[in-house]
Design a protein around this motif. Structure first.
Motif, PDB file in Angstrom:
ATOM      1  N   THR A   3       0.852  -1.188   0.000  1.00 61.07           N
ATOM      2  CA  THR A   3       0.000   0.000   0.000  1.00 61.07           C
ATOM      3  C   THR A   3       0.883   1.231   0.000  1.00 61.07           C
ATOM      4  O   THR A   3       1.876   1.286   0.720  1.00 61.07           O
ATOM      5  N   ILE A   4       0.513   2.217  -0.801  1.00 62.24           N
ATOM      6  CA  ILE A   4       1.200   3.507  -0.792  1.00 62.24           C
ATOM      7  C   ILE A   4       0.175   4.592  -0.520  1.00 62.24           C
ATOM      8  O   ILE A   4      -0.886   4.633  -1.151  1.00 62.24           O
ATOM      9  N   TYR A   5       0.476   5.429   0.461  1.00 61.68           N
ATOM     10  CA  TYR A   5      -0.301   6.641   0.709  1.00 61.68           C
ATOM     11  C   TYR A   5       0.347   7.707  -0.148  1.00 61.68           C
ATOM     12  O   TYR A   5       1.489   8.102   0.083  1.00 61.68           O
ATOM     13  N   HIS A   6      -0.378   8.152  -1.157  1.00 63.04           N
ATOM     14  CA  HIS A   6       0.177   8.857  -2.304  1.00 63.04           C
ATOM     15  C   HIS A   6      -0.492  10.211  -2.515  1.00 63.04           C
ATOM     16  O   HIS A   6      -1.691  10.362  -2.301  1.00 63.04           O
ATOM     17  N   ASN A   7       0.327  11.170  -2.940  1.00 60.28           N
ATOM     18  CA  ASN A   7      -0.176  12.469  -3.382  1.00 60.28           C
ATOM     19  C   ASN A   7       0.355  12.667  -4.798  1.00 60.28           C
ATOM     20  O   ASN A   7       1.554  12.878  -4.985  1.00 60.28           O
ATOM     21  N   PRO A   8      -0.502  12.590  -5.803  1.00 63.27           N
ATOM     22  CA  PRO A   8      -0.030  12.670  -7.189  1.00 63.27           C
ATOM     23  C   PRO A   8       0.619  14.008  -7.549  1.00 63.27           C
ATOM     24  O   PRO A   8       1.341  14.090  -8.541  1.00 63.27           O
ATOM     25  N   ARG A   9       0.423  15.035  -6.734  1.00 68.15           N
ATOM     26  CA  ARG A   9       1.040  16.338  -7.022  1.00 68.15           C
ATOM     27  C   ARG A   9       2.467  16.436  -6.478  1.00 68.15           C
ATOM     28  O   ARG A   9       3.177  17.384  -6.763  1.00 68.15           O
ATOM     29  N   CYS A  10       2.895  15.436  -5.711  1.00 66.99           N
ATOM     30  CA  CYS A  10       4.212  15.443  -5.074  1.00 66.99           C
ATOM     31  C   CYS A  10       5.193  14.609  -5.910  1.00 66.99           C
ATOM     32  O   CYS A  10       4.940  13.434  -6.177  1.00 66.99           O
ATOM     33  N   SER A  11       6.319  15.202  -6.299  1.00 64.57           N
ATOM     34  CA  SER A  11       7.287  14.483  -7.131  1.00 64.57           C
ATOM     35  C   SER A  11       7.876  13.277  -6.400  1.00 64.57           C
ATOM     36  O   SER A  11       8.094  12.229  -7.008  1.00 64.57           O
ATOM     37  N   LEU A  17       5.890   5.786  -6.331  1.00 68.60           N
ATOM     38  CA  LEU A  17       4.916   4.952  -7.045  1.00 68.60           C
ATOM     39  C   LEU A  17       5.574   4.283  -8.250  1.00 68.60           C
ATOM     40  O   LEU A  17       5.363   3.089  -8.503  1.00 68.60           O
ATOM     41  N   ALA A  18       6.397   5.020  -8.974  1.00 65.33           N
ATOM     42  CA  ALA A  18       7.109   4.443 -10.124  1.00 65.33           C
ATOM     43  C   ALA A  18       8.040   3.317  -9.673  1.00 65.33           C
ATOM     44  O   ALA A  18       8.116   2.269 -10.324  1.00 65.33           O
ATOM     45  N   LEU A  19       8.731   3.512  -8.562  1.00 66.09           N
ATOM     46  CA  LEU A  19       9.616   2.475  -8.020  1.00 66.09           C
ATOM     47  C   LEU A  19       8.831   1.215  -7.692  1.00 66.09           C
ATOM     48  O   LEU A  19       9.245   0.102  -8.026  1.00 66.09           O
ATOM     49  N   LEU A  20       7.683   1.385  -7.050  1.00 68.39           N
ATOM     50  CA  LEU A  20       6.854   0.230  -6.702  1.00 68.39           C
ATOM     51  C   LEU A  20       6.356  -0.491  -7.941  1.00 68.39           C
ATOM     52  O   LEU A  20       6.324  -1.724  -7.988  1.00 68.39           O
ATOM     53  N   ASN A  29      -1.863  -1.248  -3.798  1.00 70.45           N
ATOM     54  CA  ASN A  29      -3.019  -0.487  -3.359  1.00 70.45           C
ATOM     55  C   ASN A  29      -2.586   0.969  -3.237  1.00 70.45           C
ATOM     56  O   ASN A  29      -1.769   1.297  -2.375  1.00 70.45           O
ATOM     57  N   VAL A  30      -3.095   1.824  -4.110  1.00 69.46           N
ATOM     58  CA  VAL A  30      -2.728   3.241  -4.111  1.00 69.46           C
ATOM     59  C   VAL A  30      -3.846   4.034  -3.443  1.00 69.46           C
ATOM     60  O   VAL A  30      -4.986   4.035  -3.921  1.00 69.46           O
ATOM     61  N   ILE A  31      -3.505   4.699  -2.332  1.00 67.26           N
ATOM     62  CA  ILE A  31      -4.482   5.507  -1.611  1.00 67.26           C
ATOM     63  C   ILE A  31      -4.077   6.973  -1.727  1.00 67.26           C
ATOM     64  O   ILE A  31      -3.002   7.359  -1.260  1.00 67.26           O
ATOM     65  N   GLU A  32      -4.906   7.756  -2.384  1.00 65.89           N
ATOM     66  CA  GLU A  32      -4.674   9.201  -2.433  1.00 65.89           C
ATOM     67  C   GLU A  32      -5.199   9.775  -1.120  1.00 65.89           C
ATOM     68  O   GLU A  32      -6.381  10.056  -0.986  1.00 65.89           O
ATOM     69  N   TYR A  33      -4.302   9.918  -0.175  1.00 59.38           N
ATOM     70  CA  TYR A  33      -4.702  10.213   1.200  1.00 59.38           C
ATOM     71  C   TYR A  33      -5.316  11.605   1.377  1.00 59.38           C
ATOM     72  O   TYR A  33      -5.995  11.840   2.376  1.00 59.38           O
ATOM     73  N   LEU A  34      -5.145  12.511   0.427  1.00 59.11           N
ATOM     74  CA  LEU A  34      -5.822  13.807   0.544  1.00 59.11           C
ATOM     75  C   LEU A  34      -7.310  13.665   0.216  1.00 59.11           C
ATOM     76  O   LEU A  34      -8.134  14.401   0.748  1.00 59.11           O
ATOM     77  N   LYS A  35      -7.638  12.692  -0.646  1.00 59.38           N
ATOM     78  CA  LYS A  35      -9.036  12.421  -0.985  1.00 59.38           C
ATOM     79  C   LYS A  35      -9.665  11.437  -0.004  1.00 59.38           C
ATOM     80  O   LYS A  35     -10.853  11.518   0.277  1.00 59.38           O
ATOM     81  N   LEU A 108      14.072   7.581  -1.327  1.00 60.37           N
ATOM     82  CA  LEU A 108      13.454   6.399  -1.929  1.00 60.37           C
ATOM     83  C   LEU A 108      14.086   5.099  -1.445  1.00 60.37           C
ATOM     84  O   LEU A 108      13.424   4.065  -1.402  1.00 60.37           O
ATOM     85  N   SER A 109      15.333   5.146  -1.051  1.00 62.25           N
ATOM     86  CA  SER A 109      15.994   3.925  -0.569  1.00 62.25           C
ATOM     87  C   SER A 109      15.293   3.360   0.662  1.00 62.25           C
ATOM     88  O   SER A 109      15.385   2.162   0.928  1.00 62.25           O
ATOM     89  N   ASN A 110      14.557   4.189   1.401  1.00 66.10           N
ATOM     90  CA  ASN A 110      13.774   3.691   2.532  1.00 66.10           C
ATOM     91  C   ASN A 110      12.751   2.666   2.069  1.00 66.10           C
ATOM     92  O   ASN A 110      12.480   1.683   2.740  1.00 66.10           O
ATOM     93  N   ILE A 111      12.165   2.911   0.895  1.00 65.24           N
ATOM     94  CA  ILE A 111      11.149   2.005   0.359  1.00 65.24           C
ATOM     95  C   ILE A 111      11.803   0.708  -0.096  1.00 65.24           C
ATOM     96  O   ILE A 111      11.317  -0.378   0.195  1.00 65.24           O
TER      97      ILE A 111
END
Length: 115
Positions: A3-11, A17-20, A29-35, A108-111
Motif C-alpha cells: 500500500t502507498i499513501y500517495h499524493n499525485p502532485r508530489c514528485s 509509485l514508479a519504483l513500486l 493499493n494506491v491511496i490518495e490520502y488527501l481524498k 526512496l531507498s527507505n522504500i
C-alpha cells in the motif's frame, strides 16, 4: 499487498509509485490520502509499523502546522494524530506499507529496504 499513501502532485510520491510499479511483485493499493484520509486508528497503526512517534510524521512546513500550534511539545501523539486526520496535508508523504513493515519514501531507498 503493498500500500502507498500517495499524493499525485508530489514528485517524491510519484517517484515512489514508479519504483513500486517497477518491482511489480505484488498487488499495489494506491491511496490518495488527501481524498481518502486514514482514520485515527489507521494512522496509529501506520505509526506503529513505521516505529516512530506521531510528531515525526508531521509536515512542519504546512500552514496548518503553525495555525494549529502543533509545535507545542505538550501535545500527545493522539492529539497530533487527530490533527493529521482532520488536516491530511500535514502527513509526510509518501508512506509505503508492506505487510508489517512501513517506510516514508524520503529518500526512496527507505522504500527499497522494505520490499
Amino acid at each position: 499487498m503493498i500500500t502507498i499513501y500517495h499524493n499525485p502532485r508530489c514528485s517524491k510520491s510519484r517517484d515512489a509509485l514508479a519504483l513500486l510499479r517497477q518491482h511489480d511483485t505484488q498487488p499495489l493499493n494506491v491511496i490518495e490520502y488527501l481524498k481518502s484520509p486514514p482514520t485515527a486508528d489507521e494512522l496509529s497503526a501506520i505509526l506503529a509499523k513505521l516505529k516512530i512517534p506521531a510528531r515525526q510524521l508531521l509536515r512542519t512546513t504546512e500552514a496548518e502546522y503553525s495555525k494549529l500550534q502543533l509545535e507545542n511539545q505538550a501535545l500527545t501523539d493522539r492529539q497530533l494524530v487527530d490533527a493529521m486526520v482532520a488536516h491530511p496535508k500535514l502527513i509526510e508523504r509518501p508512506i509505503v506499507i508492506n505487510g508489517e513493515r512501513a517506510a516514508i519514501g524520503r529518500p526512496l531507498s527507505n522504500i527499497s529496504a522494505i520490499l
